[in-house]
Structure formats: structure tokens, C-alpha cells
Design a protein around this motif. Structure first.
Motif, PDB file in Angstrom:
ATOM      1  N   GLY A  29       2.937 -31.374  17.009  1.00  0.00           N
ATOM      2  CA  GLY A  29       4.242 -30.982  17.532  1.00  0.00           C
ATOM      3  C   GLY A  29       4.814 -31.968  18.530  1.00  0.00           C
ATOM      4  N   ILE A  30       3.950 -32.711  19.225  1.00  0.00           N
ATOM      5  CA  ILE A  30       4.439 -33.709  20.178  1.00  0.00           C
ATOM      6  C   ILE A  30       5.185 -34.810  19.434  1.00  0.00           C
ATOM      7  N   PHE A  31       4.578 -35.297  18.347  1.00  0.00           N
ATOM      8  CA  PHE A  31       5.236 -36.364  17.587  1.00  0.00           C
ATOM      9  C   PHE A  31       6.522 -35.861  16.947  1.00  0.00           C
ATOM     10  N   VAL A  32       6.487 -34.673  16.360  1.00  0.00           N
ATOM     11  CA  VAL A  32       7.684 -34.121  15.713  1.00  0.00           C
ATOM     12  C   VAL A  32       8.822 -33.986  16.727  1.00  0.00           C
ATOM     13  N   SER A  33       8.497 -33.540  17.928  1.00  0.00           N
ATOM     14  CA  SER A  33       9.513 -33.385  18.974  1.00  0.00           C
ATOM     15  C   SER A  33      10.079 -34.742  19.398  1.00  0.00           C
ATOM     16  N   LEU A  34       9.199 -35.722  19.599  1.00  0.00           N
ATOM     17  CA  LEU A  34       9.661 -37.051  20.000  1.00  0.00           C
ATOM     18  C   LEU A  34      10.474 -37.717  18.896  1.00  0.00           C
ATOM     19  N   SER A  35      10.046 -37.523  17.655  1.00  0.00           N
ATOM     20  CA  SER A  35      10.782 -38.091  16.524  1.00  0.00           C
ATOM     21  C   SER A  35      12.182 -37.485  16.423  1.00  0.00           C
ATOM     22  N   SER A  36      12.277 -36.183  16.654  1.00  0.00           N
ATOM     23  CA  SER A  36      13.586 -35.515  16.640  1.00  0.00           C
ATOM     24  C   SER A  36      14.474 -36.027  17.764  1.00  0.00           C
ATOM     25  N   VAL A  78      -3.710 -30.482  16.450  1.00  0.00           N
ATOM     26  CA  VAL A  78      -3.848 -31.240  17.689  1.00  0.00           C
ATOM     27  C   VAL A  78      -4.159 -30.294  18.842  1.00  0.00           C
ATOM     28  N   ASP A  79      -5.080 -30.713  19.687  1.00  0.00           N
ATOM     29  CA  ASP A  79      -5.319 -29.996  20.936  1.00  0.00           C
ATOM     30  C   ASP A  79      -4.294 -30.535  21.938  1.00  0.00           C
ATOM     31  N   TYR A  80      -3.254 -29.754  22.201  1.00  0.00           N
ATOM     32  CA  TYR A  80      -2.134 -30.251  22.992  1.00  0.00           C
ATOM     33  C   TYR A  80      -2.538 -30.584  24.430  1.00  0.00           C
ATOM     34  N   GLN A  81      -3.449 -29.828  24.982  1.00  0.00           N
ATOM     35  CA  GLN A  81      -3.884 -30.094  26.350  1.00  0.00           C
ATOM     36  C   GLN A  81      -4.574 -31.458  26.439  1.00  0.00           C
ATOM     37  N   ASP A  82      -5.474 -31.728  25.489  1.00  0.00           N
ATOM     38  CA  ASP A  82      -6.150 -33.029  25.458  1.00  0.00           C
ATOM     39  C   ASP A  82      -5.174 -34.159  25.133  1.00  0.00           C
ATOM     40  N   ALA A  83      -4.258 -33.893  24.202  1.00  0.00           N
ATOM     41  CA  ALA A  83      -3.288 -34.918  23.805  1.00  0.00           C
ATOM     42  C   ALA A  83      -2.435 -35.354  24.988  1.00  0.00           C
ATOM     43  N   LEU A  84      -1.996 -34.404  25.793  1.00  0.00           N
ATOM     44  CA  LEU A  84      -1.178 -34.733  26.960  1.00  0.00           C
ATOM     45  C   LEU A  84      -2.011 -35.439  28.029  1.00  0.00           C
ATOM     46  N   ALA A  85      -3.247 -34.984  28.196  1.00  0.00           N
ATOM     47  CA  ALA A  85      -4.109 -35.590  29.214  1.00  0.00           C
ATOM     48  C   ALA A  85      -4.441 -37.044  28.871  1.00  0.00           C
ATOM     49  N   PHE A  86      -4.802 -37.305  27.601  1.00  0.00           N
ATOM     50  CA  PHE A  86      -5.223 -38.650  27.221  1.00  0.00           C
ATOM     51  C   PHE A  86      -4.045 -39.604  27.030  1.00  0.00           C
ATOM     52  N   ALA A  87      -2.830 -39.074  27.028  1.00  0.00           N
ATOM     53  CA  ALA A  87      -1.664 -39.962  27.021  1.00  0.00           C
ATOM     54  C   ALA A  87      -1.633 -40.821  28.276  1.00  0.00           C
ATOM     55  N   ALA A  88      -2.309 -40.362  29.325  1.00  0.00           N
ATOM     56  CA  ALA A  88      -2.376 -41.126  30.579  1.00  0.00           C
ATOM     57  C   ALA A  88      -3.111 -42.447  30.405  1.00  0.00           C
ATOM     58  N   MET A  89      -3.790 -42.636  29.266  1.00  0.00           N
ATOM     59  CA  MET A  89      -4.431 -43.924  28.994  1.00  0.00           C
ATOM     60  C   MET A  89      -3.403 -45.042  28.887  1.00  0.00           C
ATOM     61  N   GLY A  90      -2.136 -44.659  28.749  1.00  0.00           N
ATOM     62  CA  GLY A  90      -1.068 -45.654  28.729  1.00  0.00           C
ATOM     63  C   GLY A  90      -0.977 -46.466  30.012  1.00  0.00           C
ATOM     64  N   LEU A 195      -4.418 -42.537  19.271  1.00  0.00           N
ATOM     65  CA  LEU A 195      -3.919 -42.074  17.974  1.00  0.00           C
ATOM     66  C   LEU A 195      -5.010 -41.384  17.167  1.00  0.00           C
ATOM     67  N   GLU A 196      -6.157 -42.028  17.043  1.00  0.00           N
ATOM     68  CA  GLU A 196      -7.220 -41.496  16.199  1.00  0.00           C
ATOM     69  C   GLU A 196      -7.879 -40.253  16.797  1.00  0.00           C
ATOM     70  N   LYS A 197      -8.053 -40.243  18.100  1.00  0.00           N
ATOM     71  CA  LYS A 197      -8.793 -39.153  18.735  1.00  0.00           C
ATOM     72  C   LYS A 197      -7.906 -37.982  19.157  1.00  0.00           C
ATOM     73  N   HIS A 198      -6.658 -38.256  19.514  1.00  0.00           N
ATOM     74  CA  HIS A 198      -5.835 -37.193  20.103  1.00  0.00           C
ATOM     75  C   HIS A 198      -4.462 -37.045  19.471  1.00  0.00           C
ATOM     76  N   GLY A 199      -4.181 -37.813  18.433  1.00  0.00           N
ATOM     77  CA  GLY A 199      -2.971 -37.584  17.659  1.00  0.00           C
ATOM     78  C   GLY A 199      -1.871 -38.612  17.865  1.00  0.00           C
ATOM     79  N   LEU A 200      -0.966 -38.625  16.915  1.00  0.00           N
ATOM     80  CA  LEU A 200       0.146 -39.571  16.902  1.00  0.00           C
ATOM     81  C   LEU A 200       1.092 -39.336  18.086  1.00  0.00           C
ATOM     82  N   GLY A 201       1.325 -38.080  18.419  1.00  0.00           N
ATOM     83  CA  GLY A 201       2.201 -37.775  19.555  1.00  0.00           C
ATOM     84  C   GLY A 201       1.627 -38.271  20.863  1.00  0.00           C
ATOM     85  N   SER A 202       0.312 -38.130  21.031  1.00  0.00           N
ATOM     86  CA  SER A 202      -0.347 -38.608  22.238  1.00  0.00           C
ATOM     87  C   SER A 202      -0.234 -40.126  22.351  1.00  0.00           C
ATOM     88  N   ALA A 203      -0.375 -40.819  21.225  1.00  0.00           N
ATOM     89  CA  ALA A 203      -0.230 -42.280  21.219  1.00  0.00           C
ATOM     90  C   ALA A 203       1.193 -42.686  21.597  1.00  0.00           C
TER      91      ALA A 203
END
Length: 214
Positions: A29-36, A78-90, A195-203
């Protein structure tokens, strides 16, 4: 999908909300939202007669095309909590600039410093969303494409996919060794892992953090 729309239109029972939640449990859902949002950015910029470059239009077209090649990543739980947390790897590539660029000075959110209106801020944010969606969907497509390689050459798949992603940048920018080293040593590994571990939206979020913060 028609069942979801029907539930939304029926109202009152809360079934619509539950249906939407069930859909978002089965997709990124993160990627779908960002793509929209990236598509909305280009549309509203055009309708409001803001300056919209051909580069932005090409990024939107490429993100739409490469999203088709990344459907397995989009339709993935996607685990949204993990996806948002690991986005901080940016933040890792942000500090990688110290290694690759001599005289680099950390200037957080510098892309917003000279902006004076809300429209300018939204325009800049929309452009960064569009860039992240386009580049990460390209990476996901390349990772899928290089699955054609033998399974024992898995590490080659990641190397080839990211080499294509680095080369993608120099179709739009003059070649620069420091920039190439930064993309290869810091950005590619971090964004690929996310991308591989936490999803396209997280990446995409990690990509945005890298571009906006530094």
C-alpha cells in the motif's frame, strides 16, 4: 475490486473500511499510495499550468511502464511497521556523501531552503516522489529481468540489476566518477536491501529520505 467498491458505496456498516483494509493487507500500500501521488503531481501541475518539464512526463511514463514489470513486488504482503521503520536506512547514503564527495557539507532539507510558497514546497515534494517511484520500479523490474540468469548466479543478478540502475542515471546526467561511486557503493545496496526485505514502498521512502535530507 467491484466488491470493494460496492462495499464502499453501501456505507453505514463499516464493511467498506474492512474491505479496503483487507486489500491493503495483500498489496504494498505504501508504493501504491506514492505511485498515485506521483501521477497526481504531474496531473495537477499540468492543469494548474505550473512549469512541468518533459523529464517529469518521461519519469511518469517510465514509472507506469516499469510498475508492470514489478507487479510481484506490488502484490506482496508488507509489514507496514517494519517497512516504515527500515525506510530510515535512506540516511546511510546521505552520510556516504562524505566519503565520495570532497568538501561535502551536510545541509539537511536544503532543497526546501529557497522555497517561499506552499506551491513550491508541494512541487518539490511531488518531484521527489515521482523520482523515487520511477527509479525503484525500474530497479524492481531489472531484478525480475535478471532472474533469467541461473539461480547459482544470484549475486550476479543483483550486480547486473544495480549496474543497469546506475547506468540509468547517466542517460539524464553527465557521467561523474564520484557520483557513480556513491550510487554503487551506498545507494544501490541500501535501496536493494530495503526493496527485497521490506517492500517496494519502503525502498521508495528510503530513496526520498536520501534525496530530500541531504
Amino acid at each position: 475490486m467491484s466488491g470493494v467498491l460496492g462495499a464502499l458505496l453501501s456505507g453505514g456498516s463499516g464493511r467498506g473500511v474492512k474491505s479496503v483494509e483487507s486489500v491493503f493487507k495483500r498489496i504494498d500500500g505504501i508504493f501504491v499510495s506514492l505511485s498515485s501521488l506521483s501521477a497526481l503531481f504531474v496531473l495537477t501541475a499540468g492543469l494548474s499550468q505550473m512549469e512541468i518539464t518533459m523529464d517529469a512526463v518521461m519519469l511518469l511514463c517510465s514509472s507506469s511502464f516499469f510498475s508492470l514489470g514489478a507487479l510481484n513486488y506490488i502484490f506482496r504482503q508488507v509489514d507496514y511497521q517494519d517497512a516504515l521503520a527500515f525506510a530510515a536506512m535512506g540516511f546511510i547514503p546521505v552520510f556516504g556523501r562524505y566519503v565520495c564527495f570532497s568538501g561535502y557539507v551536510f545541509q539537511p532539507l536544503s532543497s526546501f531552503w529557497d522555497l517561499s510558497t506552499l506551491n513550491d514546497i508541494l512541487y518539490t515534494l511531488g518531484a521527489q516522489i515521482l523520482t523515487a517511484v520511477s527509479e525503484e520500479s525500474f530497479r524492481a523490474t531489472m531484478l525480475n529481468l535478471f532472474k533469467l540468469l541461473p539461480k547459482k548466479a544470484e549475486w550476479i543478478r543483483y550486480g547486473a540489476a544495480n549496474a543497469a540502475w546506475v547506468a540509468y542515471h547517466f542517460f539524464r546526467h553527465p557521467f561523474d566518477w564520484a557520483y557513480c561511486a556513491w550510487l554503487s557503493a551506498f545507494c544501490a545496496p541500501v535501496f536493494t536491501f530495503t526493496l527485497e526485505k521490506h517492500g517496494l514502498g519502503s525502498a521508495c521512502l528510503a530513496h526520498m529520505i536520501c534525496n530530500l535530507v541531504g
